[in-house]
Design an enzyme around this catalytic site. Sequence first.
Site, PDB file in Angstrom:
ATOM      1  N   ASP A  13       0.809  -1.224   0.000  1.00 36.18           N
ATOM      2  CA  ASP A  13       0.000   0.000   0.000  1.00 36.18           C
ATOM      3  C   ASP A  13       0.838   1.269   0.000  1.00 36.18           C
ATOM      4  O   ASP A  13       0.457   2.277   0.576  1.00 36.18           O
ATOM      5  CB  ASP A  13      -0.959   0.019   1.202  1.00 36.18           C
ATOM      6  N   LYS A  16       1.763   2.209  -5.020  1.00 36.99           N
ATOM      7  CA  LYS A  16       2.368   1.685  -6.254  1.00 36.99           C
ATOM      8  C   LYS A  16       1.454   1.894  -7.454  1.00 36.99           C
ATOM      9  O   LYS A  16       1.921   2.231  -8.533  1.00 36.99           O
ATOM     10  CB  LYS A  16       2.662   0.180  -6.107  1.00 36.99           C
ATOM     11  N   GLY A  40      -4.577  -4.581  -3.937  1.00 38.21           N
ATOM     12  CA  GLY A  40      -5.586  -3.578  -4.265  1.00 38.21           C
ATOM     13  C   GLY A  40      -4.864  -2.320  -4.679  1.00 38.21           C
ATOM     14  O   GLY A  40      -4.297  -1.625  -3.848  1.00 38.21           O
ATOM     15  N   HIS A  41      -4.852  -2.047  -5.969  1.00 41.23           N
ATOM     16  CA  HIS A  41      -4.155  -0.860  -6.462  1.00 41.23           C
ATOM     17  C   HIS A  41      -5.184   0.202  -6.841  1.00 41.23           C
ATOM     18  O   HIS A  41      -6.002  -0.001  -7.719  1.00 41.23           O
ATOM     19  CB  HIS A  41      -3.271  -1.215  -7.661  1.00 41.23           C
ATOM     20  N   GLN A 223       1.992  -5.876  -3.154  1.00 43.28           N
ATOM     21  CA  GLN A 223       2.412  -5.965  -1.754  1.00 43.28           C
ATOM     22  C   GLN A 223       3.754  -5.239  -1.568  1.00 43.28           C
ATOM     23  O   GLN A 223       4.052  -4.360  -2.354  1.00 43.28           O
ATOM     24  CB  GLN A 223       2.470  -7.428  -1.285  1.00 43.28           C
TER      25      GLN A 223
HETATM   26  P1  IMP Z   1      -2.458 -12.730   2.153  1.00 42.88           P
HETATM   27  O1  IMP Z   1      -1.591 -12.202   1.075  1.00 42.88           O
HETATM   28  O2  IMP Z   1      -3.913 -12.482   1.934  1.00 42.88           O
HETATM   29  O3  IMP Z   1      -2.149 -14.155   2.487  1.00 42.88           O
HETATM   30  O4  IMP Z   1      -2.126 -11.901   3.486  1.00 42.88           O
HETATM   31  C1  IMP Z   1      -0.875 -12.001   4.128  1.00 42.88           C
HETATM   32  C2  IMP Z   1      -0.447 -10.654   4.675  1.00 42.88           C
HETATM   33  O5  IMP Z   1      -0.157  -9.785   3.616  1.00 42.88           O
HETATM   34  C3  IMP Z   1      -1.513  -9.958   5.517  1.00 42.88           C
HETATM   35  O6  IMP Z   1      -0.870  -9.191   6.527  1.00 42.88           O
HETATM   36  C4  IMP Z   1      -2.163  -9.024   4.514  1.00 42.88           C
HETATM   37  O7  IMP Z   1      -2.782  -7.921   5.141  1.00 42.88           O
HETATM   38  C5  IMP Z   1      -0.964  -8.612   3.715  1.00 42.88           C
HETATM   39  N1  IMP Z   1      -1.297  -8.193   2.336  1.00 42.88           N
HETATM   40  C6  IMP Z   1      -1.648  -8.977   1.305  1.00 42.88           C
HETATM   41  N2  IMP Z   1      -1.856  -8.249   0.198  1.00 42.88           N
HETATM   42  C7  IMP Z   1      -1.640  -6.970   0.543  1.00 42.88           C
HETATM   43  C8  IMP Z   1      -1.661  -5.745  -0.184  1.00 42.88           C
HETATM   44  O8  IMP Z   1      -1.912  -5.674  -1.390  1.00 42.88           O
HETATM   45  N3  IMP Z   1      -1.360  -4.612   0.528  1.00 42.88           N
HETATM   46  C9  IMP Z   1      -1.047  -4.666   1.838  1.00 42.88           C
HETATM   47  N4  IMP Z   1      -0.978  -5.785   2.543  1.00 42.88           N
HETATM   48  C10 IMP Z   1      -1.281  -6.933   1.903  1.00 42.88           C
HETATM   49 MG    MG Z   2      -2.986  -1.846  -1.806  1.00 41.85          MG
END
Ligand code: IMP
Ligand code: MG
Length: 422
Positions: A13, A16, A40-41, A223
């Site tokens: 977040d 990007k 989520g972009h 991420q």
């Molecule tokens: P997962 O990717 O859903 O398995 O989540 C694993 C960890 O990565 C958690 O702490 C999520 O909140 C974090 N996470 C996954 N995708 C994003 C993203 O796009 N932005 C921020 N954090 C993310």
């Molecule tokens: Mg995001």
Amino acid sequence: MANTILVGAQWGDEGKGKIIDVLTEQADVVVRTQGGNNAGHTVHVSGQKYVLHLVPSGILRPKRICVIGNGVVVDPVGLVKEIKDLRDLGIKSRGNLFLSETAHLVLPYHRELDDQRETLKGKQKIGTTKRGIGPAYGDKAARTGLRVLDLINPQRFRQQLEARIRDNNEVLKAFGAKPLSFHDVHKAYRAAGDYLKPFVANTVVLLHEALRRGDSILFEGAQGTFLDIDHGTYPFVTSSNTTAGGACTGSGIPPHRMDRVVGVMKAYTTRVGEGPLPTENKDIADMLHAMGREFGATTGRPRRCGWFDSVATRHACMVNGIDDLAVTNLDGLDALETIPVCVAYRDGRKRYDYVPNDVEILARCQPVYAEFPGWRAPTSAARKWKDLPPKARSYLKALAELTGAHLAIASVGPGREQTIFV
Ligand code: IMP
Ligand code: MG
């Protein structure tokens, strides 16, 4: 523009999506190489807000080729919805978007298992997005995954899905969860498969053809560095390589064809989900949330917030080989009188200038702060470096210096025009 890898230098977040949108102006091809619809972009163009989960942000500019690479895990039903939602907003994907035939699928049992495992972990939970990302990558590594090329082969898909649902239903029953109906899953996924078939391609060959034409490729990271499965704050991470190397394995483009790595970071720090966040601070969290900022694009969760952590960004610079920095959300700090910046961690008598691997140690670490004077003026209307208040410029310069990379972009708002090239 040369071939550029764009990565998040913090916990995701970082903004990007917006920086990719800006850089796409000079790119011909934009590729997602890892992650799934956990990403989520958010991109704002001419007052319209777009939230993208799987489709590369390049889709918002005409004539860009967008690729969902082999390293991504794809929820086909989610992808179809995203393509249709974009179409409703006037964005065309057909002919511009290509989906790797070897990308792995996220299936409903992955989501269900993600949920069950999180519940079982209780207080130790990771705080996942519950999109099934971890279990899908788990199946990929265990060689029990289904891929896009299976999805579009009706006979094979039926056979493989039947077996996988049978196995996974046993696991779900052991968790005390409801088993899945093969019929329902099959129907929904086959429909998605038929819709997606014209998008499916051998994207490795397609990307290498683009390279031979002399196209510029932008690798859109999802991420952030500290969510990387190898280099992040394990186990509080996502299940892919979010760092620069993931762009190579997730696309089939070799390392020596990459020309530049851009690291995106906020002028402060945020994280969603559990796990250590050394500079976490209630004051800045309250301030940003009261401004209506820092709520997750995928789950709507309020993000945890903290001061800028240069120990973390320096480490990110090292692991990713960041050449250029893009600092976003500078305007979030406009109201502050003084701004602390973390320059080291302390755990008892030990001082760290890198991020310790043991999350228990990291969770104990106290930030050592340097204080910077705030500029106390709105920056969101600035368009050029000299439009920024001198104290804001000093702050940005300090962040770049502490991180150890060249400051290339400062962003002062979500709009394309709110971008300052340094
Ligand atoms: P997962 O990717 O859903 O398995 O989540 C694993 C960890 O990565 C958690 O702490 C999520 O909140 C974090 N996470 C996954 N995708 C994003 C993203 O796009 N932005 C921020 N954090 C993310
Ligand atoms: Mg995001």
